[in-house]
Design a protein around this motif. Structure first.
Motif, PDB file in Angstrom:
ATOM      1  N   GLN A  14     -69.992  12.842 -43.662  1.00 39.19           N
ATOM      2  CA  GLN A  14     -69.351  11.509 -43.481  1.00 39.19           C
ATOM      3  C   GLN A  14     -68.258  11.923 -41.630  1.00 39.19           C
ATOM      4  OE1 GLN A  14     -65.593  10.539 -46.054  1.00 39.19           O
ATOM      5  NE2 GLN A  14     -67.304  10.957 -47.463  1.00 39.19           N
ATOM      6  N   GLY A  15     -68.715  10.355 -41.465  1.00 41.69           N
ATOM      7  CA  GLY A  15     -68.038  10.825 -39.898  1.00 41.69           C
ATOM      8  C   GLY A  15     -69.098  11.294 -38.897  1.00 41.69           C
ATOM      9  N   LEU A  16     -70.127  11.497 -39.231  1.00 42.01           N
ATOM     10  CA  LEU A  16     -71.289  11.453 -38.483  1.00 42.01           C
ATOM     11  C   LEU A  16     -72.276  10.701 -38.206  1.00 42.01           C
ATOM     12  CD1 LEU A  16     -71.528  14.745 -39.587  1.00 42.01           C
ATOM     13  CD2 LEU A  16     -70.944  14.543 -37.699  1.00 42.01           C
ATOM     14  N   GLY A  17     -72.194   9.566 -39.015  1.00 35.18           N
ATOM     15  CA  GLY A  17     -73.133   8.377 -38.633  1.00 35.18           C
ATOM     16  C   GLY A  17     -74.668   8.064 -39.497  1.00 35.18           C
ATOM     17  N   TYR A  18     -74.171   9.258 -40.328  1.00 35.77           N
ATOM     18  CA  TYR A  18     -75.621   9.050 -41.421  1.00 35.77           C
ATOM     19  C   TYR A  18     -75.931   8.478 -42.238  1.00 35.77           C
ATOM     20  CZ  TYR A  18     -76.095  14.605 -39.626  1.00 35.77           C
ATOM     21  OH  TYR A  18     -76.124  15.542 -39.292  1.00 35.77           O
ATOM     22  N   ALA A  19     -74.505   7.928 -42.897  1.00 35.67           N
ATOM     23  CA  ALA A  19     -74.652   6.431 -44.125  1.00 35.67           C
ATOM     24  C   ALA A  19     -75.206   5.536 -43.023  1.00 35.67           C
ATOM     25  CB  ALA A  19     -73.418   5.846 -44.050  1.00 35.67           C
ATOM     26  N   SER A  20     -74.841   5.194 -41.597  1.00 32.64           N
ATOM     27  CA  SER A  20     -75.539   3.560 -41.150  1.00 32.64           C
ATOM     28  C   SER A  20     -76.255   3.928 -40.595  1.00 32.64           C
ATOM     29  CB  SER A  20     -74.675   3.856 -39.762  1.00 32.64           C
ATOM     30  OG  SER A  20     -73.179   4.396 -39.557  1.00 32.64           O
ATOM     31  N   ARG A  41     -70.468  -4.637 -52.468  1.00 33.89           N
ATOM     32  CA  ARG A  41     -69.470  -4.722 -52.406  1.00 33.89           C
ATOM     33  C   ARG A  41     -68.480  -3.657 -52.450  1.00 33.89           C
ATOM     34  NH1 ARG A  41     -71.458  -7.350 -58.039  1.00 33.89           N
ATOM     35  NH2 ARG A  41     -72.325  -9.933 -57.116  1.00 33.89           N
ATOM     36  N   CYS A  42     -67.174  -4.287 -51.502  1.00 33.69           N
ATOM     37  CA  CYS A  42     -66.308  -2.990 -51.790  1.00 33.69           C
ATOM     38  C   CYS A  42     -65.111  -3.400 -51.902  1.00 33.69           C
ATOM     39  CB  CYS A  42     -66.771  -2.374 -51.058  1.00 33.69           C
ATOM     40  SG  CYS A  42     -65.831  -2.814 -49.245  1.00 33.69           S
ATOM     41  N   SER A  74     -65.674   2.477 -46.368  1.00 40.34           N
ATOM     42  CA  SER A  74     -67.422   1.858 -47.052  1.00 40.34           C
ATOM     43  C   SER A  74     -67.093  -0.096 -45.862  1.00 40.34           C
ATOM     44  CB  SER A  74     -66.338   1.096 -48.297  1.00 40.34           C
ATOM     45  OG  SER A  74     -67.480   0.331 -48.782  1.00 40.34           O
ATOM     46  N   VAL A 117     -63.769  11.668 -53.009  1.00 40.93           N
ATOM     47  CA  VAL A 117     -65.785  11.159 -52.686  1.00 40.93           C
ATOM     48  C   VAL A 117     -66.333   9.377 -53.906  1.00 40.93           C
ATOM     49  CG1 VAL A 117     -68.371  11.083 -53.090  1.00 40.93           C
ATOM     50  CG2 VAL A 117     -66.644  12.579 -51.676  1.00 40.93           C
ATOM     51  N   TYR A 158     -73.184   3.264 -51.837  1.00 43.52           N
ATOM     52  CA  TYR A 158     -73.655   4.610 -51.420  1.00 43.52           C
ATOM     53  C   TYR A 158     -72.418   5.038 -51.554  1.00 43.52           C
ATOM     54  CZ  TYR A 158     -71.023   1.053 -48.593  1.00 43.52           C
ATOM     55  OH  TYR A 158     -70.139  -0.059 -48.265  1.00 43.52           O
ATOM     56  N   VAL A 159     -72.665   6.898 -51.051  1.00 42.20           N
ATOM     57  CA  VAL A 159     -71.882   8.450 -51.673  1.00 42.20           C
ATOM     58  C   VAL A 159     -72.308   8.949 -51.008  1.00 42.20           C
ATOM     59  CG1 VAL A 159     -70.769   8.834 -53.087  1.00 42.20           C
ATOM     60  CG2 VAL A 159     -71.677   6.702 -53.916  1.00 42.20           C
ATOM     61  N   ARG A 191     -82.886  11.805 -38.077  1.00 46.75           N
ATOM     62  CA  ARG A 191     -82.039  12.756 -38.195  1.00 46.75           C
ATOM     63  C   ARG A 191     -82.377  13.450 -39.824  1.00 46.75           C
ATOM     64  NH1 ARG A 191     -76.429  12.456 -36.740  1.00 46.75           N
ATOM     65  NH2 ARG A 191     -76.459  10.518 -37.535  1.00 46.75           N
ATOM     66  N   TYR A 205     -63.104   5.585 -55.295  1.00 41.93           N
ATOM     67  CA  TYR A 205     -62.793   3.842 -55.484  1.00 41.93           C
ATOM     68  C   TYR A 205     -64.742   3.838 -56.340  1.00 41.93           C
ATOM     69  CZ  TYR A 205     -59.818   3.524 -51.793  1.00 41.93           C
ATOM     70  OH  TYR A 205     -58.496   3.568 -51.278  1.00 41.93           O
ATOM     71  N   GLU A 206     -64.764   5.251 -57.134  1.00 38.20           N
ATOM     72  CA  GLU A 206     -66.450   4.566 -57.455  1.00 38.20           C
ATOM     73  C   GLU A 206     -66.038   4.251 -59.110  1.00 38.20           C
ATOM     74  OE1 GLU A 206     -70.202   4.970 -56.787  1.00 38.20           O
ATOM     75  OE2 GLU A 206     -68.783   4.722 -55.262  1.00 38.20           O
TER      76      GLU A 206
HETATM   77  C1  LIG Z   1     -68.392   4.237 -46.614  1.00 39.48           C
HETATM   78  C2  LIG Z   1     -68.935   6.212 -46.047  1.00 39.48           C
HETATM   79  C3  LIG Z   1     -70.541   5.961 -46.642  1.00 39.48           C
HETATM   80  C4  LIG Z   1     -68.938   4.991 -45.328  1.00 39.48           C
HETATM   81  O1  LIG Z   1     -69.323   7.352 -44.074  1.00 39.48           O
HETATM   82  P1  LIG Z   1     -69.299   7.870 -42.716  1.00 39.48           P
HETATM   83  O2  LIG Z   1     -69.500   8.703 -42.481  1.00 39.48           O
HETATM   84  O3  LIG Z   1     -67.745   6.955 -42.496  1.00 39.48           O
HETATM   85  O4  LIG Z   1     -70.673   6.506 -41.677  1.00 39.48           O
HETATM   86  P2  LIG Z   1     -70.784   6.140 -41.003  1.00 39.48           P
HETATM   87  O5  LIG Z   1     -72.216   6.880 -41.105  1.00 39.48           O
HETATM   88  O6  LIG Z   1     -71.461   4.997 -40.628  1.00 39.48           O
HETATM   89  O7  LIG Z   1     -71.043   6.561 -39.784  1.00 39.48           O
HETATM   90  C5  LIG Z   1     -69.526   6.109 -39.015  1.00 39.48           C
HETATM   91  C6  LIG Z   1     -68.444   7.585 -38.745  1.00 39.48           C
HETATM   92  O8  LIG Z   1     -69.178   8.717 -37.505  1.00 39.48           O
HETATM   93  C7  LIG Z   1     -68.809   8.566 -36.462  1.00 39.48           C
HETATM   94  N1  LIG Z   1     -70.859   9.256 -35.018  1.00 39.48           N
HETATM   95  C8  LIG Z   1     -69.899   9.941 -35.361  1.00 39.48           C
HETATM   96  N2  LIG Z   1     -71.475  10.703 -34.674  1.00 39.48           N
HETATM   97  C9  LIG Z   1     -72.542   9.606 -34.657  1.00 39.48           C
HETATM   98  C10 LIG Z   1     -73.452   9.098 -34.028  1.00 39.48           C
HETATM   99  N3  LIG Z   1     -74.225   9.690 -33.644  1.00 39.48           N
HETATM  100  N4  LIG Z   1     -74.040   7.595 -34.620  1.00 39.48           N
HETATM  101  C11 LIG Z   1     -73.075   7.253 -35.500  1.00 39.48           C
HETATM  102  N5  LIG Z   1     -71.211   7.106 -36.043  1.00 39.48           N
HETATM  103  C12 LIG Z   1     -71.488   9.048 -35.374  1.00 39.48           C
HETATM  104  C13 LIG Z   1     -68.447   7.332 -36.187  1.00 39.48           C
HETATM  105  O9  LIG Z   1     -67.716   7.095 -34.676  1.00 39.48           O
HETATM  106  C14 LIG Z   1     -67.498   6.886 -37.088  1.00 39.48           C
HETATM  107  O10 LIG Z   1     -66.513   7.227 -37.428  1.00 39.48           O
HETATM  108  P3  LIG Z   1     -65.015   6.939 -37.587  1.00 39.48           P
HETATM  109  O11 LIG Z   1     -65.858   5.747 -38.870  1.00 39.48           O
HETATM  110  O12 LIG Z   1     -64.170   7.107 -37.040  1.00 39.48           O
HETATM  111  O13 LIG Z   1     -65.896   5.156 -35.908  1.00 39.48           O
HETATM  112  C15 LIG Z   1     -68.708   7.093 -46.984  1.00 39.48           C
HETATM  113  O14 LIG Z   1     -67.026   7.355 -46.331  1.00 39.48           O
HETATM  114  C16 LIG Z   1     -68.263   7.653 -48.601  1.00 39.48           C
HETATM  115  O15 LIG Z   1     -69.432   8.059 -49.168  1.00 39.48           O
HETATM  116  N6  LIG Z   1     -67.588   7.556 -49.205  1.00 39.48           N
HETATM  117  C17 LIG Z   1     -67.193   8.120 -50.468  1.00 39.48           C
HETATM  118  C18 LIG Z   1     -67.964   6.632 -51.452  1.00 39.48           C
HETATM  119  C19 LIG Z   1     -67.751   5.962 -51.071  1.00 39.48           C
HETATM  120  O16 LIG Z   1     -66.308   5.042 -51.726  1.00 39.48           O
HETATM  121  N7  LIG Z   1     -68.537   4.851 -51.631  1.00 39.48           N
HETATM  122  C20 LIG Z   1     -68.417   2.975 -51.056  1.00 39.48           C
HETATM  123  C21 LIG Z   1     -68.205   2.263 -52.625  1.00 39.48           C
HETATM  124  S1  LIG Z   1     -67.828   0.681 -52.472  1.00 39.48           S
END
Ligand SMILES: CC(C)(COP(=O)(O)OP(=O)(O)OC[C@H]1O[C@@H](n2cnc3c(N)ncnc32)[C@H](O)[C@@H]1OP(=O)(O)O)[C@@H](O)C(=O)NCCC(=O)NCCS
Length: 174
Positions: A94-100, A122-123, A130, A31, A87-88, A8, A34-35
């Motif tokens: 968020q919550g869509l799996g894009y970070a993973s 580190r977080c 995170s 967002v 990552y930010v 994607r 924690y930065e």
């Molecule tokens: C940390 C951060 C990058 C995590 O992002 P995220 O979107 O939660 O992480 P993921 O990409 O792994 O998404 C996982 C979530 O998407 C959901 N999801 C939805 N569709 C999905 C798909 N197609 N594939 C995988 N996961 C999916 C998962 O169920 C999971 O949800 P949950 O957390 O409720 O269990 C984000 O919270 C962020 O940017 N925070 C602000 C900046 C920050 O704090 N950075 C870190 C400093 S140390």
């Protein structure tokens, strides 16, 4: 770095025109909570996008569908073939799996093409999203630091001390 494509997303270098998308998420208090920095203004983001366009450690994460920049990774080489990950992401994406998805593609690239030996991150222990992401990436929690450092001050100008986790993964564990 060459572009990396996933199902994607695509991961590319920053460009100076990225400042608007950058502003969309770096001006969001939640967002940047924690930065090490606070919220950024439009001008800060113009400067930031320019600096990032000249610096390989920040990677822009874009949607393949419409090219929108939805977040960034930070990937910095340290000593002993170790890289540090950060990552930010824009709250709307968020919550869509894009970070993973982007981190997994970066790990593949780092372990296969960059010959990375170890990746760490580190977080803040309070930043649950995170460390959940780091665990989804199969990283090991290898340290729990108490009052390791501070980035920000409270109303009385006292440092807000941070308890932090360190996670890591080796090439052979990926
Ligand atoms: C940390 C951060 C990058 C995590 O992002 P995220 O979107 O939660 O992480 P993921 O990409 O792994 O998404 C996982 C979530 O998407 C959901 N999801 C939805 N569709 C999905 C798909 N197609 N594939 C995988 N996961 C999916 C998962 O169920 C999971 O949800 P949950 O957390 O409720 O269990 C984000 O919270 C962020 O940017 N925070 C602000 C900046 C920050 O704090 N950075 C870190 C400093 S140390």
């Amino acid at each position: 770095m060459k572009e990396i494509h996933t199902k994607r997303l695509f991961i590319r270098k920053f460009q100076k025109d990225d400042w608007k998308d950058l502003y969309e998420y770096l001006s969001d208090e939640k967002v940047v909570q924690y930065e090490p920095y606070g919220i950024m203004s439009e001008n800060d983001c113009k400067k930031e996008a320019m600096e990032r366009s000249n610096n390989d450690v920040f990677l822009a994460i874009c949607l393949k569908d419409n090219m929108k920049l939805i977040g960034n990774l930070y990937f910095c080489k340290m000593e002993f073939d170790t890289y540090e990950l950060g990552y930010v992401f824009n709250r709307s994406y968020q919550g869509l799996g894009y970070a993973s998805e982007s981190c997994k593609a970066l790990f593949d690239h780092a372990f296969h093409n960059l010959k990375a030996r170890r990746i760490i991150a580190r977080c803040n222990v309070l930043n649950i999203s995170s460390w959940k992401l780091l665990e989804r990436l199969h990283m090991r929690r290898e340290a729990h630091y108490i009052q390791k450092r501070y980035f920000k001050f409270d109303d009385k100008n006292n440092p807000i001390w941070i308890d932090a986790y360190q996670y890591a993964i080796l090439a052979e564990e990926w």
